[in-house]
Design a protein around this motif. Structure first.
Motif, short mmCIF file in Angstrom:
data_model
loop_
_atom_site.label_atom_id
_atom_site.label_comp_id
_atom_site.label_asym_id
_atom_site.label_seq_id
_atom_site.Cartn_x
_atom_site.Cartn_y
_atom_site.Cartn_z
N GLN A 26 35.94 -151.41 -8.64
CA GLN A 26 34.62 -151.19 -8.52
C GLN A 26 33.67 -151.12 -7.09
OE1 GLN A 26 32.51 -150.85 -11.30
NE2 GLN A 26 30.73 -150.40 -9.94
N GLU A 70 31.82 -147.55 -6.02
CA GLU A 70 30.40 -147.69 -5.23
C GLU A 70 30.32 -146.95 -3.82
OE1 GLU A 70 29.45 -151.81 -5.50
OE2 GLU A 70 29.25 -151.90 -7.67
N TYR A 104 28.58 -143.68 -2.31
CA TYR A 104 27.71 -143.90 -1.09
C TYR A 104 28.30 -142.76 -0.07
CZ TYR A 104 25.96 -145.60 3.36
OH TYR A 104 25.27 -145.65 4.55
#
Length: 256
Positions: free
Chosen positions: A120, A124, A128
């Motif tokens: 996870q 993320e 980004y």
């Protein structure tokens, strides 16, 4: 006809990194890639690219201790700030060097009980990075690495890469497909590339096993290169192998 790049982190190591640009040009390459360019200042790299008429196609975001057996940056929850600092560094290099793609190495999870948390975090962080490079018109890519060479690597199959792409669903985000790594994992690279060429932002290769130049292992590169051409893939193909012998002696495939 395929467009090949020389990976200056593995090829032409008979010379210092700053001298490898000249060596690559003299060997017939018009483009190069570097795993981690940060030991050189971006201005010095730009000057060499301009001097020899080369394009820098790809480099990686810094990955901390990954190549020394550590977990890297991109997937470690406790290293989010370090990863963002690495993205900022890569952005500054990219603004000057204008690569076609910047690669994010997912990294390792050495505590299997935390794997989902690491996955996870990686997704993320990958999102980004994609947001950071998209305004520059630069692709963000990520790659699967075989777990024989890098035990614990969290992304190690084509199916996993497709799943990440599907979950994030971001323009400008693509797979970096490494033929050596996926052959080591038992996949059929030519089939995967044929089926998913539109989702691949960069391809790299080495023979398998051994990670040497074409002809030192079991891969039929005549078939693989033809499959890449036939797939409609129009990006660069990076020679990222460890030469058996000198780099010059390893380049028969380039003129075959």
């Amino acid at each position: 006809m395929l467009n090949f790049t020389a990976n200056l982190s593995l090829l032409f190591t008979e010379d210092t990194l700053i001298e490898r640009f000249k060596a690559a040009k003299q060997a017939g390459f018009n483009a190069v890639e570097i795993q981690f360019p940060y030991d050189l200042c971006a201005t010095d790299i730009k000057n060499k690219l301009d001097e020899y008429g080369l394009k820098l196609v790809l480099f990686n975001i810094a990955a901390a201790d990954l190549l020394q057996g550590g977990e890297g940056l991109a997937c470690v929850p406790e290293k989010r700030d370090q990863f963002r600092q690495a993205v900022a560094q890569a952005v500054e290099y990219a603004k000057l060097l204008k690569p076609e793609a910047v690669n994010v190495l997912p990294g390792r999870c050495l505590d299997k009980t935390r794997l989902e948390q690491y996955l996870q975090t990686f997704k993320e962080n990958l999102g980004y990075a994609a947001e950071a490079f998209s305004p520059l018109g630069i692709k963000t890519v990520f790659e699967a690495v075989n777990t024989h060479d890098m035990p614990g690597f969290i992304i190690h199959s084509g199916a996993q890469m497709l799943d990440v792409l599907d979950q994030l669903n971001r323009p400008g985000l693509f797979m970096q497909y490494d033929i050596y790594h996926m052959q080591m994992m038992g996949e059929k690279p030519e089939t995967f590339i044929d089926e998913h060429a539109d989702k691949i932002g960069h391809i790299q290769f080495a023979d398998c096993p051994g990670r040497g130049q074409p002809g030192t292992g079991r891969i039929d590169f005549g078939r693989v290169f033809s499959a890449i051409e036939d797939s409609g893939y129009s990006g660069w193909v990076g020679a990222e192998y460890k030469p058996v012998g000198t780099t010059a002696e390893s380049l028969d495939w380039l003129t075959a």
